[in-house]
Design an enzyme around this catalytic site. Sequence first.
Site, PDB file in Angstrom:
ATOM      1  N   GLU A   1      44.748  32.208  32.006  1.00 34.96           N
ATOM      2  CA  GLU A   1      45.159  33.476  31.389  1.00 34.96           C
ATOM      3  C   GLU A   1      45.161  34.511  32.499  1.00 34.96           C
ATOM      4  OE1 GLU A   1      46.470  34.186  28.643  1.00 34.96           O
ATOM      5  OE2 GLU A   1      46.224  32.173  27.825  1.00 34.96           O
TER       6      GLU A   1
ATOM      7  N   GLU B   1      50.695  44.749  37.643  1.00 37.60           N
ATOM      8  CA  GLU B   1      49.599  45.057  36.734  1.00 37.60           C
ATOM      9  C   GLU B   1      48.610  45.969  37.473  1.00 37.60           C
ATOM     10  OE1 GLU B   1      46.843  41.897  35.568  1.00 37.60           O
ATOM     11  OE2 GLU B   1      46.916  42.724  33.544  1.00 37.60           O
TER      12      GLU B   1
ATOM     13  N   LYS C   1      31.160  29.902  35.623  1.00 38.59           N
ATOM     14  CA  LYS C   1      31.021  30.902  36.689  1.00 38.59           C
ATOM     15  C   LYS C   1      31.571  32.238  36.206  1.00 38.59           C
ATOM     16  CE  LYS C   1      33.397  32.683  40.166  1.00 38.59           C
ATOM     17  NZ  LYS C   1      32.740  33.984  40.223  1.00 38.59           N
TER      18      LYS C   1
ATOM     19  N   CYS D   1      43.985  42.832  30.073  1.00 39.73           N
ATOM     20  CA  CYS D   1      45.296  42.253  30.380  1.00 39.73           C
ATOM     21  C   CYS D   1      46.264  42.503  29.230  1.00 39.73           C
ATOM     22  CB  CYS D   1      45.179  40.786  30.728  1.00 39.73           C
ATOM     23  SG  CYS D   1      44.421  39.815  29.453  1.00 39.73           S
TER      24      CYS D   1
HETATM   25  C1  UN1 Z   1      41.854  41.919  23.655  1.00 36.06           C
HETATM   26  O1  UN1 Z   1      42.774  42.677  23.945  1.00 36.06           O
HETATM   27  O2  UN1 Z   1      41.209  42.042  22.611  1.00 36.06           O
HETATM   28  O3  UN1 Z   1      41.309  39.761  29.967  1.00 36.06           O
HETATM   29  C2  UN1 Z   1      41.468  40.765  24.494  1.00 36.06           C
HETATM   30  C3  UN1 Z   1      41.872  40.294  29.017  1.00 36.06           C
HETATM   31  C4  UN1 Z   1      42.348  39.403  27.904  1.00 36.06           C
HETATM   32  C5  UN1 Z   1      41.600  39.618  26.645  1.00 36.06           C
HETATM   33  C6  UN1 Z   1      42.080  40.771  25.858  1.00 36.06           C
HETATM   34  N1  UN1 Z   1      42.242  38.040  28.307  1.00 36.06           N
HETATM   35  O4  UN1 Z   1      42.012  41.495  28.973  1.00 36.06           O
END
Ligand code: UN1
Length: 481
Positions: A248, A380, A173, A282
Amino acid sequence: MTSRRSNIIGGRDVASEQWTPNVNPSDTSDVIAEYAHGSSSDAEEAVGAARDALSGWAFASPQQRADVLDRGANEVIRRADELGELLAREEGKTLPEARGEVLRAGQILKYHGGQALRNAGEIIDSVRPGLEVTMTREPLGVVSVITPWNFPIAIPAWKIAPALAYGNTVVFKPAELVPGCAWEQADILRRAGLPEGVLNLVMGTGREVGPVLTGSADVDGVSFTGSVTTGEGILATTTPHRTRVQLEMGGKNPLVVLDDADLDVAVDVALQGAFGATGQRCTASSRLVVTDGIHDRFVAALTDAMQAWRVGDARDDGTQMGPVVNASQLEQDERYLAVARDEGGEVRGGERLKRPTAGHYLAPALVVGTTNTMTVNRDEVFGPVAAVIRVADFEEALAVANDTEFGLSSGIVTRSLAAASHFRRHSTAGMVMVNVPTAGVDYHVPFGGRRASSCGPREQGSYARDFFTVVKTSYVAPGSP
Ligand code: UN1
């Protein structure tokens, strides 16, 4: 007429009653196509199809799995320009960023194609004389893959590719905002030879589709990237069935700049880390922790560089930063800037920009004069917003860097090997960067963080096997035929 793309369930295109327009954030009058708005019964059907396909795929030859992933990789790489254009158009990354992400997805598929051939076990003598013990890795089972909007092709690839390589079947999804690359990737893998039901695509909202994908007793694992709130919700819905999770979530990544840093390197690392991909990562460097001796020079140079950045249509030549992904994300960025002002920060940049097309354009924003307790340094933001925290020395910088609920990525800019080594050792983040941005990672090494950032085994590289397989220990008696 706008074209339509259906869900892919059991290898078939499955239309839905409602359709969601995929809107270009650089030009909201541009609708790319309409995508299926799947229901909970579509999700149930997809889980059923994945369950039915499991034993065939789990026992398929690793050569077959490797070949499918490799063929898929080749098509993704061959179509990098076209898919990069689609990615920039639906998500708002600049063309070079988008094309880079597509190539990364291709490399990820290729890498895991190879991994399908390397799923070796172990053998050891039993403590009972003559017996032999083997440890092998079997597929986890049916896996739900739930992905965010900010990496529309690479994040799905780095979850789906290892899932398939190790013999799992998948219900995928994607975020509602970016169904375009998701559909292309699922279709590419289907045409690359995946048996029916091995990879199912269900586009729709988390509210309707999510509870089935995370709460079904027929789902053995959930691999998710997204917000902390959604991740915590997934923990709650997966627990009753003891479903394995890999979450994550957010980041509040510090970039420490020490007095001895090369100023040009520091500014470039901060600029790319904070505002690359419009800060919507992130891994973005959202807290710039700067020691007293370089603070004023660094802030002045970063402000100049940031203000010189060209913000515009993601697909225009020379655009350095594309738009924010949608209106609500833009409003959230502005709310955080208002709170930062109220709490005493000085905001540079961060104004809405007018461009020839109606898009969600925001100038990069730097909040100066902040402390680590301010909201802008705790939550964040997920936009082109970075805050500067002035500290006395390295010791204070390290303490501030580690003082966060998150722990994904951290960085330092310094010319001192001793300082860099100490930082690598004492940073409490899952990934540490020396003289490179906190964002932008390799695809063949583990990715993940600590505390509120991540939960469950690491993603990517050979470590991905820990989530997507279960260990079996077998004992064989001497003289067994
Ligand atoms: C990166 O910085 O190359 O959602 C990857 C995000 C992370 C992936 C970052 N899970 O921003």
